[in-house]
Scaffold this motif. Structure first.
Motif, mmCIF file in Angstrom:
data_model
loop_
_atom_site.group_PDB
_atom_site.id
_atom_site.type_symbol
_atom_site.label_atom_id
_atom_site.label_comp_id
_atom_site.label_asym_id
_atom_site.label_seq_id
_atom_site.Cartn_x
_atom_site.Cartn_y
_atom_site.Cartn_z
ATOM 1 N N TRP A 1 10.753 -8.095 -7.686
ATOM 2 C CA TRP A 1 9.787 -9.064 -7.155
ATOM 3 C C TRP A 1 9.719 -8.987 -5.632
ATOM 4 O O TRP A 1 8.626 -8.982 -5.051
ATOM 5 C CB TRP A 1 10.167 -10.486 -7.584
ATOM 6 N N LYS B 1 10.626 -6.498 -3.600
ATOM 7 C CA LYS B 1 10.066 -5.218 -3.161
ATOM 8 C C LYS B 1 8.559 -5.199 -3.352
ATOM 9 O O LYS B 1 7.810 -4.739 -2.463
ATOM 10 C CB LYS B 1 10.709 -4.073 -3.952
ATOM 11 N N SER B 2 8.088 -5.704 -4.484
ATOM 12 C CA SER B 2 6.642 -5.734 -4.753
ATOM 13 C C SER B 2 5.908 -6.600 -3.737
ATOM 14 O O SER B 2 4.835 -6.227 -3.245
ATOM 15 C CB SER B 2 6.387 -6.260 -6.171
ATOM 16 N N ALA B 3 6.495 -7.753 -3.410
ATOM 17 C CA ALA B 3 5.864 -8.651 -2.452
ATOM 18 C C ALA B 3 5.822 -8.031 -1.057
ATOM 19 O O ALA B 3 4.816 -8.138 -0.341
ATOM 20 C CB ALA B 3 6.615 -9.983 -2.415
ATOM 21 N N VAL C 1 5.845 -4.773 -0.303
ATOM 22 C CA VAL C 1 4.886 -3.665 -0.321
ATOM 23 C C VAL C 1 3.448 -4.177 -0.304
ATOM 24 O O VAL C 1 2.558 -3.561 0.304
ATOM 25 C CB VAL C 1 5.127 -2.770 -1.554
ATOM 26 N N SER C 2 3.220 -5.320 -0.936
ATOM 27 C CA SER C 2 1.863 -5.872 -0.980
ATOM 28 C C SER C 2 1.455 -6.546 0.327
ATOM 29 O O SER C 2 0.313 -6.990 0.465
ATOM 30 C CB SER C 2 1.740 -6.876 -2.137
ATOM 31 N N GLY C 3 2.402 -6.643 1.271
ATOM 32 C CA GLY C 3 2.039 -7.147 2.595
ATOM 33 C C GLY C 3 2.564 -8.507 2.959
ATOM 34 O O GLY C 3 2.256 -9.023 4.047
ATOM 35 N N VAL C 4 3.352 -9.123 2.088
ATOM 36 C CA VAL C 4 3.920 -10.437 2.409
ATOM 37 C C VAL C 4 5.022 -10.250 3.453
ATOM 38 O O VAL C 4 5.945 -9.465 3.258
ATOM 39 C CB VAL C 4 4.500 -11.117 1.151
ATOM 40 N N LYS C 5 4.935 -10.971 4.554
ATOM 41 C CA LYS C 5 5.874 -10.768 5.658
ATOM 42 C C LYS C 5 6.798 -11.950 5.905
ATOM 43 O O LYS C 5 7.952 -11.778 6.267
ATOM 44 C CB LYS C 5 5.101 -10.448 6.936
ATOM 45 N N CYS D 1 8.811 -15.316 -5.087
ATOM 46 C CA CYS D 1 9.873 -14.737 -5.918
ATOM 47 C C CYS D 1 10.775 -15.801 -6.534
ATOM 48 O O CYS D 1 11.810 -15.462 -7.127
ATOM 49 C CB CYS D 1 10.706 -13.761 -5.095
ATOM 50 N N ILE E 1 9.561 0.815 -5.881
ATOM 51 C CA ILE E 1 9.098 -0.069 -6.950
ATOM 52 C C ILE E 1 9.219 0.640 -8.297
ATOM 53 O O ILE E 1 9.606 0.037 -9.301
ATOM 54 C CB ILE E 1 7.635 -0.491 -6.710
#
Length: 326
Positions: free
Chosen positions: A238, A240-242, A244-248, A257, A277
């Motif tokens: 979760w 890693k996915s967040a 990679v999707s741009g959540v900072k 998460c 991922i």
């Protein structure tokens, strides 16, 4: 005085109970010290309402109060809390409480809440701090590297920490102990499923074998091992996915998460930095299959679920570990 002690740090809760017990005159403990299970709430409240025959303090403890097991009958019983005398110490002990419950809201009208959460196993800094604090209380002098070793060897088991520190104190007899002495007296027995998860994620096959062998030699249930691994790898996936999707922002990551403590995000970022991922998703999928096989007991030659899929555990775990090898 009415209090509610809630949390999974059993050592801290027991210390608090000991403090309350110390307020009772030792010669009157038989008359003034009472413990009841949660299903005897009516009896506990009845005893708490009765004034002490000695004229001093009385301690009444109600254990294992999950609150959810209580209904309208217990809620009616708790209406009598207003009648508890000032010199009675009435203590409700719960591992965790649901603060949304009607019965909880009623209880805290009269009881002061004290929370004792267990230190997360991944917060070694807090574990070291807790060990240092306990050591100072008993005037045990430890080197910094000895404290670091104890944090690794004991983990967040503060009950064991108290026992081991007392043993070190008696052995040292007032002198500062060297790391070698501490290692000899306190063996590292905290190879746990979280450490196993970290070793798998780092692709350290030899360490994986060592940790898994230690867990199985201590008869750790297969379902507990796999459930812990699955929870940890899902969290990593979760996060890693967040990322990679741009959540900072850490706060956003924690919310997405379902991580209750945002401070943990700092550590999770480091843990997933060198993973992909794809590998994490494949690991979660393989663990789900392993969990299912254990639940079903795929080996019909034995009726023991623990033994049934033991032969599947090692090859599956090693295969997952290889996903993370460079």
């Amino acid at each position: 005085m009415i209090v509610l002690l809630a949390g999974d740090d059993q050592h801290a809760i027991q210390e608090q109970l000991n403090q309350y017990k110390a307020e009772i005159d030792a010669q009157w403990l038989t008359l003034c010290y009472h413990r009841f299970p949660a299903d005897r709430l009516d009896r506990a409240i009845s005893v708490a309402r009765t004034r002490s025959l000695t004229g001093g303090k009385k301690l009444v403890i109600v254990e294992n109060c999950y609150l959810k097991q209580w209904n309208d009958t217990e809620l009616e019983t708790l209406q009598q809390l207003v009648q508890v005398p000032e010199f009675t110490i009435l203590v409700f002990v719960a591992t965790n409480v649901d603060k949304r419950l009607k019965i909880y809201r009623h209880l805290v009208k009269y009881a002061k809440l004290f929370e004792f959460p267990l230190i997360p196993a991944w917060r070694t800094d807090l574990i070291e701090k807790a060990i240092t604090t306990q050591a100072k209380k008993i005037k045990l002098v430890l080197l910094k590297n000895a404290v670091e070793y104890l944090a690794q060897a004991i983990g967040n088991d503060m009950t064991r920490a108290a026992t081991e520190l007392r043993k070190l104190y008696l052995y040292g007899n007032g002198r500062q102990l060297e790391l070698a002495e501490v290692k000899q007296l306190v063996p590292c027995q905290t190879q746990n499923s979280l450490q196993l998860a970290s070793a798998i994620r780092q692709g350290e096959s030899n360490q994986v074998l060592h940790l898994l062998d230690d867990l199985l030699s201590r008869s750790e249930p297969l379902m507990v091992i796999v459930a812990t691994l699955l929870t940890q790898f899902r969290t990593w996936l979760w996060v890693k996915s967040a990322i990679v999707s741009g959540v900072k922002k850490d706060s956003e990551l924690a919310q997405l998460c379902s991580i209750s403590n945002p401070n943990r995000i700092y550590y999770l970022r480091q843990e997933v930095a060198n993973t992909t991922i794809t590998a994490l998703a494949k690991a979660v999928s393989m663990m789900l299959d392993l969990e299912m096989s254990i639940k079903q007991g795929v080996d019909s030659a034995t009726s023991s679920p623990h033994r049934a899929s033991g032969k599947n555990l090692l090859p599956t775990i090693l295969s997952i570990s290889r996903l993370f090898q460079s």
